[in-house]
Motif scaffolding. Structure first.
Motif, short mmCIF file in Angstrom:
data_model
loop_
_atom_site.label_atom_id
_atom_site.label_comp_id
_atom_site.label_asym_id
_atom_site.label_seq_id
_atom_site.Cartn_x
_atom_site.Cartn_y
_atom_site.Cartn_z
N ARG A 80 0.84 -1.19 0.00
CA ARG A 80 0.00 0.00 0.00
C ARG A 80 0.88 1.25 0.00
O ARG A 80 1.90 1.32 0.68
CB ARG A 80 -0.87 -0.01 1.25
CG ARG A 80 -1.64 1.27 1.46
CD ARG A 80 -2.43 1.22 2.75
NE ARG A 80 -3.48 0.23 2.68
CZ ARG A 80 -4.23 -0.12 3.72
NH1 ARG A 80 -4.02 0.42 4.90
NH2 ARG A 80 -5.17 -1.02 3.59
N PRO A 81 0.50 2.25 -0.78
CA PRO A 81 1.30 3.49 -0.80
C PRO A 81 1.30 4.20 0.55
O PRO A 81 0.40 3.99 1.36
CB PRO A 81 0.59 4.33 -1.85
CG PRO A 81 -0.74 3.71 -2.07
CD PRO A 81 -0.60 2.27 -1.73
N ASP A 82 2.32 5.04 0.78
CA ASP A 82 2.39 5.85 2.00
C ASP A 82 1.48 7.06 1.90
O ASP A 82 0.98 7.57 2.89
CB ASP A 82 3.80 6.43 2.20
CG ASP A 82 4.87 5.37 2.16
OD1 ASP A 82 4.60 4.26 2.64
OD2 ASP A 82 5.97 5.67 1.65
N ALA A 83 1.35 7.53 0.68
CA ALA A 83 0.66 8.82 0.52
C ALA A 83 -0.08 8.88 -0.81
O ALA A 83 0.30 8.26 -1.79
CB ALA A 83 1.66 9.97 0.59
N PRO A 111 -4.53 10.57 8.94
CA PRO A 111 -3.28 10.18 8.28
C PRO A 111 -2.64 8.93 8.88
O PRO A 111 -1.49 8.64 8.55
CB PRO A 111 -2.40 11.39 8.53
CG PRO A 111 -2.82 11.85 9.89
CD PRO A 111 -4.28 11.50 10.04
N GLY A 112 -3.38 8.22 9.71
CA GLY A 112 -2.80 7.06 10.37
C GLY A 112 -2.25 6.03 9.39
O GLY A 112 -1.07 5.67 9.43
N ASP A 113 -3.10 5.58 8.49
CA ASP A 113 -2.69 4.55 7.55
C ASP A 113 -2.04 5.11 6.29
O ASP A 113 -1.22 4.46 5.65
CB ASP A 113 -3.91 3.71 7.13
CG ASP A 113 -4.56 3.02 8.31
OD1 ASP A 113 -3.81 2.66 9.25
OD2 ASP A 113 -5.79 2.88 8.31
N ILE A 114 -2.45 6.29 5.94
CA ILE A 114 -1.97 6.85 4.68
C ILE A 114 -2.04 8.37 4.76
O ILE A 114 -2.92 8.92 5.42
CB ILE A 114 -2.83 6.31 3.50
CG1 ILE A 114 -2.08 6.40 2.18
CG2 ILE A 114 -4.16 7.05 3.42
CD1 ILE A 114 -2.74 5.56 1.08
#
Lengths: 340, 340
Positions: free
Chosen positions: A233-236, A260-263
């Motif tokens: 999964r992408p960071d951002a 913004p916890g997961d992404i």
DNA sequence: TTGTAAGCGTTATCAT
DNA sequence: ATGATAACGCTTACAA
């Protein structure tokens, strides 16, 4: 019932021409002027603007054609434009195309019939990139937000590529490496922002992919779903505008992915609510007042000077750094870290 | 250069009157009609709307005067109005008063000069409640969102008191007892919502207080600060509209009070971002499309029938229950609990 | 059904 | 500086 300029003239014992001159601010004997003004007051006279326009061949009206009146970016720009117009004694006819090129064409035709002094146009998305530009209208046009390929109009736009680059710089600095960029497929603006994204991603050697997403939100959501269900999964995520940002938020919510916890999430347009979602969204804020004021100034200039060369004003936005770019888990503090 | 109706007539070998009739959809021999249409096409003729208006005494234009174009509620309503107007072949002149009564008066005067067919007006706040209503304009007016005391215009508004009551019911049901209500002091809408709040609070025997907050956000923020620093902090805050909700959010953030962790927040207007702040804000959603469509219908009716009695349409909103009304710590589950 | 001609309310031109 | 008058481009009686 309807009181005309002749009635006022009779009341003031002057000729209609004199009344017209007083109202037009032309030189008139002060005593007479006073008499006319009082007669206007007494009779409750209101000039008929249709007649005035017909005779003077000046409409003092501008058309404002926007692609989506519900987009806060356009309303903010509209506000400034309307305000300046009012100060100048000009009217604004509001046209909303809802991103429909056919409506846009119809409105441009209508503006011709209105004999508007000029038009400020935020073009609708062009579906096929190879659409031919509209026939050259017989009134000045200033484009905002997006340009029309192949047409040479004055325009005022954002420095899209550079600003997208700054946003990527910021994300990289915050330690994000896997970034997905989402850009509108059907506008030059989207494509420019994408270019900036690509360029900066390459410069930082990021693991970045960008996607041109077509109009409908459904397609975008589907694409996003696919992207987020990959192994890594992408960071951002970075989105091309405020409306899209909202769409991404909705898609993430549906997938139970926390921002913004997961992404991390960032993009363009600084809407007033953006500081309150998650830890606040990091965005490029557009200089909306400047855009409106510049467009209006250019339009008035162009009205005075129809044959000057077309100008292209490129404005810078401002990075508003907020919490949604908190570094992904296990990343060195910003400023001390890796970025090239 | 400028091609007129006579040029078309000459091109088609008919009289100007016939051209006019073709364009006006009046009965014309099909063969001639075709000839005229082709001549129009060939010459690129565009009717001069100013001339048409002057002669026909019909402007086919409506004025849309809103108090704040940046408020999503007004833009949503505007969109519907503009859309319907366009379908009917009418123009919309956009006027934004920025809550300034003087600008509003100036615009009403301007609309008279434009000889508009009618005006849809979202009145600016009236500072002193005892302001006298504007002089009766000589065009139809339909009010939206707020009424003007002392004036008898058609209007379409929300069932404010009842909806405020529903919101209080909901908060009470969720277990909130100490509730603060914030309402605009300078509009009937604010005052009506407050009444509904008071009534419902009494009915539930809540520990509720309501406050009329004046225009500026600063005053509101100061008042809020005082309220929240009392010994017993309220469980919930209810705000009169979307803009105010944003203001409250800002104030709470400054005081490091979490929504909905420390305090619940609810109010009016369902803006597209509201599902994403905190656990989502609970609000009364206004039927914005209905409001716009109803206002437009009423205006067109009134244009046809200027002397009918003034109508007042009161629309219901819809409660959108979201996470910000999570019960305060240590409260029985909703539905099983205390509420009367 | 079509053409002729008047006139909507204002401003611009041309005298005075 | 002011007044008489024509003209802006169209629609609509009225006449044919």
């Amino acid at each position: 019932m309807a009181v005309g300029i002749r009635d006022v003239a009779r009341e003031a014992n002057v000729s209609p021409a004199t009344v017209s001159r007083v109202l037009g601010g032309k030189p008139v004997n002060p005593a007479m002027r006073e008499r006319v003004l009082q007669a206007v007051e007494r009779t409750g006279y209101r000039p008929n603007l249709a007649a005035r326009r017909l005779r003077s061949q000046r409409s003092n009206t501008i058309g404002l054609i926007v692609a989506d009146i519900r987009n806060p970016f356009f309303t903010a720009v509209s506000r400034t434009i309307e305000d300046i117009a009012a100060q100048r004694g000009m009217r604004v006819i509001l046209c909303n195309t809802d991103e429909d090129a056919a409506k846009e064409a119809a409105y441009l035709d209508l503006m011709a019939q209105e004999r508007v002094s000029g038009v400020i146009l935020a073009p609708a998305r062009r579906k096929g990139a190879g659409r031919r530009p509209p026939p050259r209208p017989d009134f000045p046009v200033v484009l905002i937000d997006r340009t029309i390929p192949g047409a040479t109009f004055d325009c005022v736009i954002l420095e899209n590529a550079a600003m997208a680059g700054e946003l990527v710089d910021h994300l990289a600095q915050a330690g994000h490496r896997r970034i997905v960029g989402l850009f509108g497929a059907d506008s030059g603006t989207g494509r420019e922002r994408r270019e900036g994204f690509e360029e900066a991603s390459a410069r930082h050697a990021l693991d970045a992919t960008s996607h041109l997403i077509p109009h409908g939100e459904t397609e975008g959501a589907q694409m996003l779903r696919d992207l987020l269900c990959t192994a890594e999964r992408p960071d951002a995520i970075m989105a091309s505008n405020g409306v899209m940002l909202l769409g991404v938020l909705r898609a993430l919510r549906a997938l139970h992915i926390d921002v913004p916890g997961d992404i991390a999430l960032a993009g363009f347009d600084n809407n007033d609510w953006m500081e309150f979602v998650g830890q606040g969204l990091t965005v490029i804020e557009q200089p909306v007042e400047d855009i409106g004021a510049t467009a209006m100034t250019m339009l008035l200039d162009r009205i005075d000077n129809p044959d000057a060369a077309a100008r292209r004003v490129v404005l810078r936005g401002q990075l508003v750094a907020r919490g949604s770019t908190v570094p992904p888990a296990g990343t060195p503090a910003p400023g001390t870290g890796a970025p090239a």
